[in-house]
Write a protein that holds these residues in place. Structure first.
Motif, PDB file in Angstrom:
ATOM      1  N   SER A 138       0.877  -1.108   0.086  1.00 32.90           N
ATOM      2  CA  SER A 138      -0.148   0.030  -0.082  1.00 32.90           C
ATOM      3  C   SER A 138       0.748   1.427   0.026  1.00 32.90           C
ATOM      4  O   SER A 138       0.746   2.149  -0.627  1.00 32.90           O
ATOM      5  N   ALA A 139       1.822   1.287   0.927  1.00 35.33           N
ATOM      6  CA  ALA A 139       2.763   2.394   0.952  1.00 35.33           C
ATOM      7  C   ALA A 139       3.721   2.619  -0.487  1.00 35.33           C
ATOM      8  O   ALA A 139       3.990   3.630  -0.883  1.00 35.33           O
ATOM      9  N   GLY A 140       4.011   1.416  -0.909  1.00 37.51           N
ATOM     10  CA  GLY A 140       4.477   1.139  -2.228  1.00 37.51           C
ATOM     11  C   GLY A 140       3.793   2.126  -3.320  1.00 37.51           C
ATOM     12  O   GLY A 140       4.331   2.914  -4.120  1.00 37.51           O
ATOM     13  N   LEU A 141       2.500   1.665  -3.225  1.00 38.86           N
ATOM     14  CA  LEU A 141       1.709   2.126  -4.324  1.00 38.86           C
ATOM     15  C   LEU A 141       1.202   3.860  -4.090  1.00 38.86           C
ATOM     16  O   LEU A 141       1.510   4.559  -5.065  1.00 38.86           O
ATOM     17  N   VAL A 142       1.306   4.141  -3.029  1.00 37.42           N
ATOM     18  CA  VAL A 142       1.174   5.625  -2.653  1.00 37.42           C
ATOM     19  C   VAL A 142       2.519   6.321  -2.869  1.00 37.42           C
ATOM     20  O   VAL A 142       2.426   7.498  -3.815  1.00 37.42           O
ATOM     21  N   GLY A 143       3.624   5.862  -2.501  1.00 37.68           N
ATOM     22  CA  GLY A 143       4.734   6.512  -2.641  1.00 37.68           C
ATOM     23  C   GLY A 143       5.322   6.466  -4.163  1.00 37.68           C
ATOM     24  O   GLY A 143       5.670   7.478  -4.748  1.00 37.68           O
ATOM     25  N   GLY A 144       5.064   5.536  -4.711  1.00 36.34           N
ATOM     26  CA  GLY A 144       5.425   5.215  -6.177  1.00 36.34           C
ATOM     27  C   GLY A 144       4.508   6.152  -7.117  1.00 36.34           C
ATOM     28  O   GLY A 144       5.106   6.898  -8.024  1.00 36.34           O
ATOM     29  N   LEU A 145       3.398   6.125  -6.982  1.00 39.10           N
ATOM     30  CA  LEU A 145       2.494   6.944  -7.822  1.00 39.10           C
ATOM     31  C   LEU A 145       2.757   8.677  -7.480  1.00 39.10           C
ATOM     32  O   LEU A 145       2.687   9.187  -8.569  1.00 39.10           O
ATOM     33  N   TYR A 146       3.023   8.959  -6.345  1.00 39.11           N
ATOM     34  CA  TYR A 146       3.063  10.142  -5.889  1.00 39.11           C
ATOM     35  C   TYR A 146       4.572  10.442  -6.762  1.00 39.11           C
ATOM     36  O   TYR A 146       4.287  11.786  -7.289  1.00 39.11           O
ATOM     37  N   ASP A 147       5.575   9.984  -6.602  1.00 40.90           N
ATOM     38  CA  ASP A 147       6.694  10.363  -7.123  1.00 40.90           C
ATOM     39  C   ASP A 147       6.586  10.376  -8.665  1.00 40.90           C
ATOM     40  O   ASP A 147       7.307  10.960  -9.412  1.00 40.90           O
ATOM     41  N   PHE A 148       5.832   9.276  -9.257  1.00 40.47           N
ATOM     42  CA  PHE A 148       5.668   9.094 -10.647  1.00 40.47           C
ATOM     43  C   PHE A 148       4.879  10.359 -11.372  1.00 40.47           C
ATOM     44  O   PHE A 148       5.331  10.992 -12.250  1.00 40.47           O
ATOM     45  N   ILE A 149       3.819  10.769 -10.722  1.00 39.20           N
ATOM     46  CA  ILE A 149       3.162  11.966 -10.842  1.00 39.20           C
ATOM     47  C   ILE A 149       4.081  13.218 -10.931  1.00 39.20           C
ATOM     48  O   ILE A 149       4.016  14.147 -11.740  1.00 39.20           O
ATOM     49  N   VAL A 150       5.062  13.365  -9.967  1.00 42.74           N
ATOM     50  CA  VAL A 150       5.836  14.511  -9.913  1.00 42.74           C
ATOM     51  C   VAL A 150       6.916  14.546 -11.090  1.00 42.74           C
ATOM     52  O   VAL A 150       6.843  15.382 -11.818  1.00 42.74           O
ATOM     53  N   ALA A 151       7.465  13.306 -11.228  1.00 40.56           N
ATOM     54  CA  ALA A 151       8.493  13.221 -12.144  1.00 40.56           C
ATOM     55  C   ALA A 151       8.212  13.247 -13.871  1.00 40.56           C
ATOM     56  O   ALA A 151       8.738  13.546 -14.674  1.00 40.56           O
ATOM     57  N   THR A 152       6.783  12.489 -13.969  1.00 39.10           N
ATOM     58  CA  THR A 152       6.317  12.288 -15.273  1.00 39.10           C
ATOM     59  C   THR A 152       5.395  13.275 -15.972  1.00 39.10           C
ATOM     60  O   THR A 152       5.595  13.526 -16.856  1.00 39.10           O
ATOM     61  N   PHE A 153       4.559  13.886 -14.795  1.00 43.58           N
ATOM     62  CA  PHE A 153       3.425  14.890 -15.233  1.00 43.58           C
ATOM     63  C   PHE A 153       3.761  16.205 -14.620  1.00 43.58           C
ATOM     64  O   PHE A 153       3.379  17.189 -15.301  1.00 43.58           O
ATOM     65  N   GLY A 154       4.537  16.299 -13.579  1.00 42.22           N
ATOM     66  CA  GLY A 154       4.837  17.600 -13.184  1.00 42.22           C
ATOM     67  C   GLY A 154       3.608  18.367 -12.687  1.00 42.22           C
ATOM     68  O   GLY A 154       3.589  19.576 -12.787  1.00 42.22           O
ATOM     69  N   LEU A 155       2.604  17.577 -12.370  1.00 46.90           N
ATOM     70  CA  LEU A 155       1.402  18.168 -11.558  1.00 46.90           C
ATOM     71  C   LEU A 155       1.692  19.234 -10.361  1.00 46.90           C
ATOM     72  O   LEU A 155       0.956  20.053 -10.123  1.00 46.90           O
ATOM     73  N   TRP A 156       2.941  18.907  -9.523  1.00 43.38           N
ATOM     74  CA  TRP A 156       3.268  19.787  -8.643  1.00 43.38           C
ATOM     75  C   TRP A 156       4.821  19.595  -8.797  1.00 43.38           C
ATOM     76  O   TRP A 156       5.464  18.749  -9.259  1.00 43.38           O
ATOM     77  N   SER A 157       5.505  20.603  -8.126  1.00 47.05           N
ATOM     78  CA  SER A 157       6.947  20.751  -8.352  1.00 47.05           C
ATOM     79  C   SER A 157       7.761  19.760  -7.377  1.00 47.05           C
ATOM     80  O   SER A 157       7.350  19.469  -6.263  1.00 47.05           O
ATOM     81  N   GLU A 158       8.806  19.299  -7.888  1.00 50.76           N
ATOM     82  CA  GLU A 158       9.600  18.181  -6.971  1.00 50.76           C
ATOM     83  C   GLU A 158      10.266  19.004  -5.900  1.00 50.76           C
ATOM     84  O   GLU A 158      10.611  18.492  -4.789  1.00 50.76           O
ATOM     85  N   THR A 159      10.513  20.200  -5.922  1.00 56.15           N
ATOM     86  CA  THR A 159      11.159  21.148  -5.001  1.00 56.15           C
ATOM     87  C   THR A 159      10.373  22.389  -4.446  1.00 56.15           C
ATOM     88  O   THR A 159      10.021  22.947  -5.636  1.00 56.15           O
ATOM     89  N   LEU A 160      10.111  22.499  -3.388  1.00 51.72           N
ATOM     90  CA  LEU A 160       9.632  23.608  -2.891  1.00 51.72           C
ATOM     91  C   LEU A 160      10.712  24.849  -2.068  1.00 51.72           C
ATOM     92  O   LEU A 160      11.153  24.221  -1.576  1.00 51.72           O
ATOM     93  N   SER A 161      10.484  25.834  -2.809  1.00 55.31           N
ATOM     94  CA  SER A 161      11.579  26.898  -2.258  1.00 55.31           C
ATOM     95  C   SER A 161      10.837  28.134  -1.574  1.00 55.31           C
ATOM     96  O   SER A 161       9.840  28.439  -1.884  1.00 55.31           O
TER      97      SER A 161
END
Length: 655
Positions: free
Chosen positions: A185-208
């Motif tokens: 479950s955690a792998g699906l949540v974490g994997g989907l979260y990072d995949f959305i960031v890296a592949t689609f860029g719906l939110w930024s990977e870095t907050l400044s």
């Protein structure tokens, strides 16, 4: 272990042992298991080829080399489960150990060898292959004598974040049940979260802090900025590292970003500082905080890492002495180190084999330098050999320490220091121009690969220790993984150089190799090294040691960008919160263990989906919403990150 039984690591797996207490692994020392089989070896080799190619492309494209241990563990569990293999847990450890060579060998190669192309120096496949192979072999041989110290004597004193996550994957995949469900479950949540960031860029990977107007003004004028990586994998890493080490790492980072960089701007803002003779024309005030960090402040971290490493070597002199004493004893008796009543789980390769192996590896390195077109004469080959032998041996323990504490190997910083030292020495013995630069980079490549492989290998050995593998088998078959990975990464590098190149328009970025090239080029043209900055880092490390603050994690914080350090602190804080809310110690322990599973799932899911994103990039599939990300990505990033933190906290404490 063909039947799916509920397995979990023993209660004392991650805490210091009480006097007289022993750790008993999952696979019992008195039993024999099918570890090295045709299936496990072939699967491990296949993983080494696939992940070496993927890691090489991603590393040269964006400068990030993903650790392959966790994705390989996930695939190994899936394959053995689908094939209904007996003794699957013991075989999966070998698959992961052989295949896991890919990330470490790739890092050793791509951090240095592409700089040869960047500088316009000729090199052939066999020179690159020999550099990677011999460095990897040396890293394995130098680390084996320290196995017992790191994985057994220091049991429970180091967090071993990556080894923890990989072990949880292997054990949970074997046992099934609630632990496996939590991890998946955690792998699906974490994997989907990072995949959305890296592949689609719906939110930024870095907050400044620059996302706000006042933050941008402060960054421009005072050079003060804070950044936070919003990735699930980094948050999970912080949870496993824990609050203590995460805080020390962040203190190093905050010293650089909130004190040193603003002070440099305040004192020398109107000055052009060219410490290395690279032709810098910008004043400090004209640079961004990131540029000041990369060009100046980061070198303070390198000096701190090097000094902390030397201090660690001095402190661990007893370990080095005991390893040397054991080697001497081996020559005075018949048989090897594994004879007698040594348990299977404590069998290492015989010390005689290790000593002879080191001697043969060093002779091969000398022959490679002298007759492989690396240097111009035998004297220079001897000098190069001494550089490789001394630095690789001394900093093997530094690399292992770094991996044990933060799960990140500062190999690029140590390699940069190696290149500077090698360049100074090679210039002194008459090597200049293109020949000198090529020699320095090949020598640096050997050292870089040795340290990278040594750091990675300690993770494999810790996984084996927790599960109950035979160290001798892990050690012996690791050489095959290094050889396969070296062939693959060097072949991929040649293809990518011909396809994209490392210079010119649309070339591969290869950021570490470009940094190495920028450092050594002036060294062979009359330039220098930033000794002042190294000295400041050394002084900080010495002061920390005097005040009994761990110098290596602090120095790592100075070297690693702040956006990767602050989420470690967030994850460490969640770990502390989860494990301290109840008055019942057993409840706290259960919650902490569940949190470790969730954190491991985040790391595993993020690592696996990182591979998927790399494949999509390689296939020129571009789904990234650049316009949206540029306009709103950073502004909305805090919301999903807070949701991720809430998920980790709530899921860990609920029954």
């Amino acid at each position: 272990m063909s039947d799916k039984t509920k397995l979990s690591l023993p209660e004392n797996a991650q805490r210091p042992l009480a006097p007289g207490e022993e750790y008993v692994p999952l696979l019992k020392p008195e039993k024999k298991y099918a570890e090295v089989t045709p299936y496990s070896v072939l699967a491990g080799v296949l993983m080494a080829v696939l992940f070496s190619a993927a890691a090489a492309y991603l590393g040269l494209k964006v400068g990030q080399v993903f650790e392959a241990a966790i994705p390989i563990a996930i695939i190994a569990v899936g394959m053995t489960g689908a094939l209904r293999k007996n003794d699957s847990l013991s075989q999966n450890v070998i698959i992961q150990s052989i295949g896991g060579c890919s990330g470490s060998v790739v890092a050793g190669a791509i951090f240095t060898l592409p700089a040869i192309y960047i500088l316009g120096v000729e090199v052939n496949f066999w020179q690159m292959f020999a550099s990677s192979l011999l460095g990897g072999v040396l890293g394995i041989l130098f680390l084996i004598p320290f196995r017992k110290y790191f994985v057994k004597e220091m049991h429970g004193k180091y967090p071993f974040p990556e080894a923890t996550a990989t072990t949880q994957v292997l054990v949970s995949g074997e046992s099934g049940g609630s632990a496996a469900k939590t991890l998946i479950s955690a792998g699906l949540v974490g994997g989907l979260y990072d995949f959305i960031v890296a592949t689609f860029g719906l939110w930024s990977e870095t907050l400044s802090t620059t996302v706000m107007h006042w933050g941008q003004v402060v960054a421009d004028k005072a050079k003060v900025v804070l950044k936070l990586n919003t990735g699930a994998a980094v948050l999970g890493l912080g949870y496993i590292i824990g609050l203590k080490y995460a805080w020390i790492i962040c203190c190093g980072s905050l010293l650089v970003w909130l004190v040193i960089i603003p002070l440099m701007n305040l004192i020398w803002g109107g000055s052009v500082i060219d410490l290395m003779g690279t032709g810098v024309t910008q004043t400090i005030a004209e640079m961004s905080p990131d540029q000041i960090f990369k060009d100046y402040a980061r070198h303070i971290g390198i000096g701190g890492i090097a000094t902390a490493g030397v201090i660690g070597i001095i402190k661990s002199f007893g370990v080095i002495k005991s390893a040397a004493t054991l080697a001497v004893k081996e020559f005075s008796r018949k048989g090897g180190a594994t004879e007698g009543n040594v348990p299977r789980t404590d069998e290492d390769m015989p010390m005689k084999t290790i000593v002879f192996g080191i001697a043969i590896a060093l002779l091969a390195i000398f022959a490679f330098f002298a007759f492989g077109g690396v240097v111009e004469n035998v004297w220079q080959a001897i000098v190069g050999l001494l550089i490789v032998a001394v630095i690789s041996f001394l900093f093997t323990t530094v690399a292992a320490n770094a991996i044990a504490i933060v799960g990140s190997n500062p190999v690029s910083g140590m390699t940069l220091m190696t290149l500077i030292i090698a360049s100074l020495i090679l210039v002194a013995v008459g090597l200049k121009g293109n020949a000198g630069m090529a020699a320095a980079l090949v020598i640096g490549g050997v050292v870089c690969t040795a340290l990278s492989v040594a750091g990675s290998f300690i993770t494999d050995l810790k996984i084996g220790y927790w599960i109950g593998s035979t160290p001798r088998k892990q050690e012996g078959w690791k050489f095959l993984g290094v050889a396969v990975s070296a062939v693959t990464v060097c072949g991929v590098m040649l293809v990518l150089n011909k396809t994209y190149g490392f210079t010119g328009e649309n070339a591969l970025v290869a950021p570490q190799a470009n940094a190495m090239a920028a450092v050594i080029q002036p060294m062979f043209s009359g330039g220098g090294a930033p000794w002042l900055l190294y000295g400041i880092g050394a002084a900080i490390a010495l002061l920390l040691t005097v005040f009994k603050v761990p110098a290596l994690p602090f120095a790592l914080g100075m070297f690693i960008p702040i956006d990767l350090n602050l989420p470690l602190l967030v994850g460490g804080a969640i770990s502390w919160f989860v494990g301290s809310r109840s008055k019942d110690a057993s409840v706290n322990a259960a919650r902490s263990e569940k949190g470790t599973l969730i954190a491991s799932g985040f790391i595993a899911g993020g690592a696996l989906m990182g591979v998927v994103s790399a494949i999509l990039r390689f296939a020129n599939v571009d789904w990234f919403l650049s316009g949206w990300n540029a306009a709103w990505g950073e502004a909305v990033a805090i919301l999903p990150f807070l949701a991720l933190c809430a998920y980790m906290t709530y899921s860990s404490v609920k029954k």
